[in-house]
Design an enzyme around this catalytic site. Structure first.
Site, short mmCIF file in Angstrom:
data_model
loop_
_atom_site.label_atom_id
_atom_site.label_comp_id
_atom_site.label_asym_id
_atom_site.label_seq_id
_atom_site.Cartn_x
_atom_site.Cartn_y
_atom_site.Cartn_z
N CYS A 117 -26.08 -13.08 -20.70
CA CYS A 117 -25.78 -14.39 -20.11
C CYS A 117 -26.65 -14.72 -18.91
O CYS A 117 -26.60 -15.84 -18.39
CB CYS A 117 -24.30 -14.46 -19.73
N CYS A 159 -23.08 -7.70 -18.81
CA CYS A 159 -21.85 -7.79 -18.01
C CYS A 159 -20.78 -6.85 -18.56
O CYS A 159 -20.56 -6.78 -19.78
CB CYS A 159 -21.26 -9.20 -18.08
N CYS A 174 -27.95 -9.65 -16.26
CA CYS A 174 -27.30 -9.49 -17.57
C CYS A 174 -28.22 -10.05 -18.65
O CYS A 174 -28.65 -11.21 -18.57
CB CYS A 174 -25.96 -10.19 -17.61
N GLY A 191 0.79 -1.23 0.00
CA GLY A 191 0.00 0.00 0.00
C GLY A 191 0.82 1.28 0.00
O GLY A 191 0.27 2.36 -0.20
N CYS A 203 -18.80 -12.97 -19.32
CA CYS A 203 -20.12 -13.06 -19.95
C CYS A 203 -20.12 -14.17 -21.01
O CYS A 203 -21.03 -15.01 -21.04
CB CYS A 203 -20.46 -11.71 -20.58
#
Lengths: 360, 278
Positions: free
Chosen positions: B245, B267, B242, B33, B273
């Site tokens: 899909c 998606c 979606c 970080g 997807c």
């Protein structure tokens, strides 16, 4: 739609072909040669070399041609090329006393040893369009006089002999001259690093910063002690042979300003300096750089900052690079729809809550 | 542009530069970080287009790697295509759109839906690496704030969001705390993706070219989205399915499909997807 499924690749290829076609323009008109750019657009070349940090008029001309005259795009091409070059050493310090000047003026003295030499300047032209150039470009050749073949002592040296201007300190080691293109910029920066950043900063940015100091945002009352433009040689010491050889002759613009003095009851007042140095004939930028350099020196000269933008090292050094600036400003045209979608969902939710609260 | 691969060193950057970047990467992995300054180079694409990510990818790539590049979750966005083509040309590595088959994935604005594995590296393109930047514009100040773990300003900002809007009004680039120490910008990914960073088996590397910073999250590292006990973090998405899909658990794009403003949801992760369809 720029994300046409499976169409991205073909769209990019076609965009590139279209771009090339537009760059070439009307085929009935002769193709612009790199030589023409190099010899007739020399001030554009100066800007590209200075802000690209690479002295090479030929490549700068090529970049201008490839960029269709967009100088920031040309600078970007030069930077992207420059970064692939190995750094094989540090040249000897350049001595601008040895410049063969084609222009050299001082605003602080009526006359100076060696004389005021105007050189090829726009300064006293009347800005009237010369319609003759539309039809016929033939111009008589000009032969400069012998005055242009001498070296001149710096004007500020005359003040220095009297001790009424601060003496410029020279950095003695490589460590004092860091390389902005090889190390990340860290603040506070020393003056060498600041000057390095300023000389490759965007001319327009520096001009605006310099102008702001003249209008009172960090005022430091400059006089142009001297402005000179001309050729200087660059020398490099080859360790194997143990002496300096000249590796290039480059044109540069140099500006030294004489600024308001400072002093106290115990220390007699002295004039202070600002310094500008830019590749090519770029005096607007050299003057701007000198003003901004002086504005940034408030701390080391023991002054109190007005909090003006031009006195703010972090502000000036982080925002003057036009390649960084143009990239980040323009990148917002790239697809951001994923983030926008997240914002949409959030604002819908907050609005819904607010409406419900109002009703309830 | 007709240069062949022979005109460039493998993966474009010279070996010295790659070594400099790898050193920064190792330091970044050692201090999760923490933003490591590095001497970012000008790349042949503009700042803001992913120069940081490209440099990190260039420093990681080996000839046996398989590279996937996504932008907005999709392999087919113009910039993803452009970066993928760049590495095909200058490194000659194999590329794929299949998340599972990639060893290095460079991304802008998304984390793939499929869970990543230990032998993968995820490279993020980062515009502004400093999570505190919009609270304090000075780098000199924010570096000190990180050093002293002085993060009160951020918590006040989140609190003010709640008091004004009833919730934390950050939808993307939602700040996280890494390994209980540094507050980090996850890059402008939607906050939906934040939980995927926590104890992720893959190495996560972040490159900010213009800002000259690299940071990292090592595998299996704690990454917590900032929140309050009474206002817990929520990974939000459009509450839709979606339409391609049928997925109900993915991040969705909202596409306007006619002049009346009819919307379609699908998606954002195009590879995921496709894999759900078949």
């Amino acid at each position: 739609m720029y994300v046409a499924v499976k169409g991205g690749e073909r769209a990019i290829d076609n965009a590139h072909r279209w771009l090339e076609d537009e760059r070439r323009g009307d085929r009935k008109v002769t193709d612009l040669s790199v030589d023409q750019i190099k010899t007739q657009l020399s001030l554009s070349i100066a800007k590209v070399m200075a802000e690209g940090s690479l002295f090479d008029p030929e490549l700068a001309s090529l970049a201008i041609k490839q960029a269709r005259g967009d100088l920031i795009e040309a600078i970007f091409l030069i930077r992207a090329y420059r970064t692939t070059l190995p750094r094989f050493g540090v040249g000897q310090p350049i001595n601008t006393d040895k410049m063969i000047a084609k222009r050299r003026i001082s605003a602080t003295f009526k006359d100076i040893p060696g004389g005021q030499l105007l050189g090829p300047t726009f300064d006293y032209t009347h800005r009237l369009l010369d319609f003759k150039l539309l039809a016929d470009g033939s111009i008589d050749e000009f032969e400069p006089g012998k005055d242009t073949e001498q070296m001149f002592q710096h004007v500020t040296q005359f003040l220095n002999n009297e001790g009424i201007i601060e003496t410029e300190e020279t950095s003695s080691s490589e460590a004092e001259s860091p390389d902005l293109t090889r190390q990340p910029l860290e603040i506070p920066a020393n003056r060498a690093l600041r000057l390095q950043a300023l000389t490759r900063s965007d001319e327009g940015f520096l001009l605006g910063m310099a102008y702001s100091t003249q209008r009172g945002f960090g005022r430091n009352h400059p006089f142009v002690g001297e402005l000179r433009i001309g050729l200087i040689s660059v020398e490099f010491e080859i360790p194997e042979i143990g002496f300096n050889i000249e590796i290039a002759e480059i044109e540069i613009s140099e500006c030294e300003t004489v600024n308001q003095f400072l002093g106290s009851k115990t220390h007699p007042p002295k004039f202070t300096r600002g310094y500008g140095f830019v590749f090519g004939q770029s005096e607007r930028k050299a003057i701007s750089m000198a003003l901004v350099d002086r504005a940034l020196r408030w701390k080391e000269l023991g002054e109190v900052s007005d909090g003006a933008p031009a006195q703010d090292e972090e502000f000036v050094l982080y925002h003057g690079d036009n390649i960084q600036a143009t990239g980040f400003v323009e990148h917002i045209k790239l697809p951001h729809y994923v983030d926008f979608q997240a914002e949409l969902e959030l604002i819908r939710k907050i609005r819904k809550t607010a409406f419900e609260a109002k009703k309830g | 542009m007709s240069n062949s691969e022979e005109d460039f060193n493998f993966a474009y950057l010279d070996e010295q530069t790659k070594r400099m970047i790898r050193r920064a990467l190792i330091k970044a992995l050692c201090i999760p970080g923490y933003q490591v300054p590095f001497a970012s180079r000008e790349m042949p694409m503009p700042y803001g287009w992913g120069t940081g990510g490209v440099q990190v990818t260039a420093a990681c790539l080996q000839e046996t790697d398989v590279l996937k590049v996504i932008d907005q979750g999709s392999d087919d966005t113009t910039n993803a295509v452009s970066i993928r083509k760049f590495f095909e040309r200058v490194a000659g590595v194999k590329t794929t759109e299949n998340t599972g088959k990639a060893s290095v994935i460079q991304t802008r604005h998304r984390i793939p839906e499929q869970v990543l594995s230990e032998d993968q590296i995820l490279v993020y393109q980062v515009p502004i690496p400093e999570p505190l930047r919009f609270l304090e514009p000075r780098e000199t100040e924010t570096r000190v704030m990180h050093a002293l773990e002085e993060y009160g300003l951020m918590h006040v900002k989140l609190y003010e969001d709640i008091s004004i809007n009833g919730e934390i009004s950050t939808a993307y680039a939602y700040p996280v705390k890494v390994n209980d120490r540094y507050i980090m910008d996850p890059s402008p990914t939607p906050k939906f993706d934040n939980p995927k960073m926590n104890f992720c088996p893959a190495i996560q590397l972040f490159g900010a070219g213009r800002e000259q910073r690299i940071y990292a999250v090592p595998p299996y590292t704690k990454v917590i989205s900032l929140d309050f006990e009474d206002y817990p973090f929520e990974a939000s998405r459009a509450e839709k399915t979606c339409e391609i899909c049928g997925a109900t658990n993915t991040y969705l794009d909202e596409v306007v499909i006619d002049d009346k403003g009819t919307r379609m949801f699908s998606c954002s992760d195009s590879d995921y997807c496709n894999s759900q369809k078949s």
